[in-house]
Design an enzyme around this catalytic site. Structure first.
Site, short mmCIF file in Angstrom:
data_model
loop_
_atom_site.label_atom_id
_atom_site.label_comp_id
_atom_site.label_asym_id
_atom_site.label_seq_id
_atom_site.Cartn_x
_atom_site.Cartn_y
_atom_site.Cartn_z
N CYS A 18 0.84 -1.21 0.00
CA CYS A 18 0.00 0.00 0.00
C CYS A 18 0.87 1.25 0.00
CB CYS A 18 -0.96 0.01 1.19
SG CYS A 18 -0.14 0.16 2.79
N CYS A 21 2.00 2.45 3.41
CA CYS A 21 3.12 1.63 3.92
C CYS A 21 4.43 2.07 3.29
CB CYS A 21 2.89 0.15 3.61
SG CYS A 21 1.40 -0.53 4.35
N ASP A 396 4.68 14.02 -37.53
CA ASP A 396 5.78 14.39 -38.41
C ASP A 396 5.68 13.46 -39.63
OD1 ASP A 396 8.34 15.35 -39.33
OD2 ASP A 396 9.19 13.47 -38.58
#
Length: 700
Positions: A18, A21, A396
């Site tokens: 997480c 954490c 391009d």
């Protein structure tokens, strides 16, 4: 700031599940005396440390979540789940919980053995949770460990021993599922790391010997046999083979490699024997750069992820306040303290923001890892999100929509009897030229099985005009029609003008007396370009524009063939940049696709700069927000579809997380939700959003 001489170490983290954490671990490492600065990349599960801390000290800083570390280029030692401490604790806690329930069934009233079993289950299964929760309470820091600690202590205080213990076990199971899910999501990135062999067969002092990758130097000769992975970037100096480059470019069909061709670390030699001269060290290979870019991308957060992190920061204290109010206010009117305290504790459990916090990062990690495996490098969640909102794409021309190399499209016959000799003489003259169009003439001659058998004498190159040379006593001129002046008659002019109007370059071959023939040369569109333009329009990207420095005739000729309505020709690099800035100022979200070199200003100013990255193009890897590996333009629609799918997944995850929270909170008020059902609902939401995000792995 770290000093130049300071030691920098990079570690891989196992068990990071997480974002909170990750932040806590980062803070703990930064408090180690021998560390001046530490940074955790949650998505890539990496720790970068400036200082001299040992792995033991670092793992101690991550003991709250049972984190393990290894050096960046090492593999974790696979351990059976029953040998891992947190699983051992969970198993033992579950046994005591089961004993508690059995005792509770045997005795109608609460029994000291049953209560003791529930307490032991709670202490064993939640020792880390309580340690962090109490620390946070003392510091007035409120996260999910704080909420869970208060809820479990409260449950014990009102005599709900079994429910408190069940909450701890379910919470531990939820964390294990989160850990597993994130490891599954990170597997795409880890699979890239495993592509490169640890050693290679090198010829040194006339002998073949296996040498660790880190010790291989530029100029070494590596031997790659059939069925072996190529361990280095280099150039083939002997042998021919088909090489599977899927790991680098995402292309499924093997590519034939022969002398002077480039090969890349992480690709597979499928058939023949190759000798490769090393051109890059292990740290600078294309594969190493790809891995670095993909891992760095995990730290580049999408705006939705930043919003969720900010939201969770205020959401958790709000849940705590709501729980206190629910536990205190209703009893003032109904005098039923135990019932409402229980419901307040249930709010704390329901309010854990686990599912909400992981809803976005697990989707971002999965999408970026999947795109890398399919030959598209996206340098962060922010660009993934931007790509999903693109309304316009600017291309391009040269090297992007076209192949980037001129080719003879037409032979201009002025003297049919001399067709073969015109091709041969032109090839002989151009064999000594360095002009870009020379290669087109030489390839055309080779395609017609005509070889330049002699070298011209008195060869001269006339800048902007052409070349001259004497072949078998005759002087020949080969170049632009303007160079020949009045010798280009009206009849010849009528023949060459249509080619020039179509944007092609015309080159004529002549002696001092007559013009013998000529060639029309043009840069050819990629076979897939027309289909890509059509796909983009079908996807709702209605505005497609070509930006090129080429002349109007050539630009419009290519655009007409590809189905592009808007063309801006004869633009300098800064003029391309200005055009894209104008579109952005008008509120249009635009992506620019270019080669990453002369298009750098335009790539930088666009919402998403997309480089056509040949596998060896370092410039493309470094300058753009996104890279299409192997110059594969067909990867662009895939990337846009993936980004839109990711955005939908994130939206669904946030809806699931908040929706289930809201439903659970509403069920608490009438007392329809128990403590253990609350944590089960929270665990279910976390599992749902994770599984939903893993659907992104299926995008091809």
């Amino acid at each position: 700031m770290m000093s130049r001489d300071e030691q920098v170490a990079v570690y891989r983290i196992e068990g990071l599940s997480c974002t909170s954490c990750a932040k806590k671990f980062e803070n703990n490492v930064n408090q180690i005396a021998s560390v001046s600065e530490a940074k955790v990349n949650f998505g890539a599960a990496k720790l970068i440390v400036n200082g001299a801390a040992s792995i033991h000290e670092l793992e101690k800083a991550g003991s709250f979540d049972h984190l393990q570390l290894v050096a960046e280029h090492e593999e974790f030692k696979k351990r059976s789940w029953y040998l891992q401490r947190h699983y051992q604790q969970l198993t033992l806690a579950a046994v005591f919980l089961l004993v508690g329930f059995v005792v509770q069934l045997l005795y109608e009233e609460q029994n000291i053995i049953g209560i003791l079993s529930f307490v032991l289950s709670t202490l064993i299964g939640g020792v880390t949770l309580f340690y962090e929760g109490f620390k946070n309470l003392i510091r007035f820091q409120f996260d999910m460990t704080t909420l869970m600690t208060i809820a479990i202590i409260g449950a014990f205080a009102i005599g709900e021993w079994s429910e408190g213990a069940t909450v701890v076990i379910l919470f531990a199971i939820s964390e294990a599922l989160e850990r597993f899910s994130f490891e599954r999501a990170r597997r795409s990135i880890r699979s890239l790391i495993r592509l490169s062999p640890k050693e290679a067969l090198v010829v040194r002092d006339g002998q073949e010997q296996f040498i660790p990758i880190k010790e291989i130097k530029i100029g070494d000769i590596c031997i790659i046999k059939a069925g072996q992975q190529i361990a280095v970037d280099g150039k083939v100096i002997q042998g021919t083979s088909s090489v599977n480059q899927a790991a680098i470019t995402g292309e499924s069909i093997p590519v034939i490699k022969c002398v002077d061709d480039d090969v890349f670390a992480g690709t597979m030699n499928e058939e023949g024997y190759l000798e490769v001269q090393v051109t890059k060290t292990s740290a600078d290979t294309t594969l190493s750069k790809i891995i670095q870019l993909v891992e760095d991308a995990q730290a580049n957060r999408a705006s939705s992820q930043t919003f969720i992190d900010q939201f969770a920061k205020y959401y958790t204290p709000a849940i705590l306040i709501l729980a206190i109010l629910l536990a205190v206010v209703p009893p003032l009117f109904h005098d039923d303290w135990m019932t409402w305290i229980y419901r307040g504790l249930t709010v704390l459990v329901v309010g854990c923001p686990c599912a909400l916090v992981v809803s976005t990062p697990v989707a971002i990690v999965t999408a970026i890892g999947n795109s890398a495996r399919n030959g598209v490098l996206i340098k962060g969640g922010v660009y993934l999100e931007e790509l999903s909102m693109i309304q316009s794409v600017a291309f391009d021309k040269t090297g992007t929509l076209t192949k980037g190399e001129p080719a003879v499209t037409d032979y201009i016959s002025l003297n049919e009897a001399r067709h073969s000799s015109v091709i041969q003489i032109a090839a002989i003259l151009e064999s000594g030229s360095t002009h870009p169009l020379a290669s087109a003439i030489l390839r055309y001659a080779k395609d017609h099985q005509i070889e330049p058998m002699v070298n011209p004498s008195s060869f001269q190159s006339h800048t902007g005009k052409g070349v001259t040379g004497i072949i078998e006593g005759v002087k020949y001129f080969f170049g632009s029609p303007n160079w020949f002046g009045k010798r280009v008659t009206t009849e010849i002019s009528n023949q060459i003008v249509p080619y020039q109007q179509a944007g092609k370059t015309v080159m004529l071959l002549a002696t001092s007396d007559e013009i013998l023939g000529g060639f029309a040369v043009a840069d050819q569109p990629r076979e897939e370009s027309k289909q890509i333009i059509r796909e983009l329009k079908d996807m709702g990207v209605d505005h497609v524009v070509m930006l090129t420095g080429d002349n109007q005739h050539t630009a419009h000729g290519i655009a007409d063939r590809l189905g592009i309505e808007e063309v801006k020709a004869e633009l300098l690099p800064n003029e391309k940049q200005q055009y894209i800035q104008q579109l952005r100022n008008s509120g249009i979200s635009i992506a620019m696709v270019g080669d990453g070199v002369n298009d750098a200003p335009a790539l930088a100013i666009s919402n998403v700069g997309i480089a056509m990255g040949g596998a060896s193009s370092d410039t493309a890897l470094e300058t753009a927000d996104m890279v299409l590996m192997g110059n594969k333009l067909e990867k662009l629609p895939f990337a846009i579809r993936l980004s839109r799918f990711t955005k939908r997944i994130i939206g669904q995850n946030i809806t699931i997380a908040l929706g289930l929270k809201l439903i659970s909170l509403l069920l608490i008020i009438p007392g329809m939700l128990t403590l253990w059902l609350a944590v089960f609902a929270d665990m279910g939401a976390t599992v749902l959003v994770t599984l939903n995000a893993l659907r992104l792995l299926r995008s091809k």
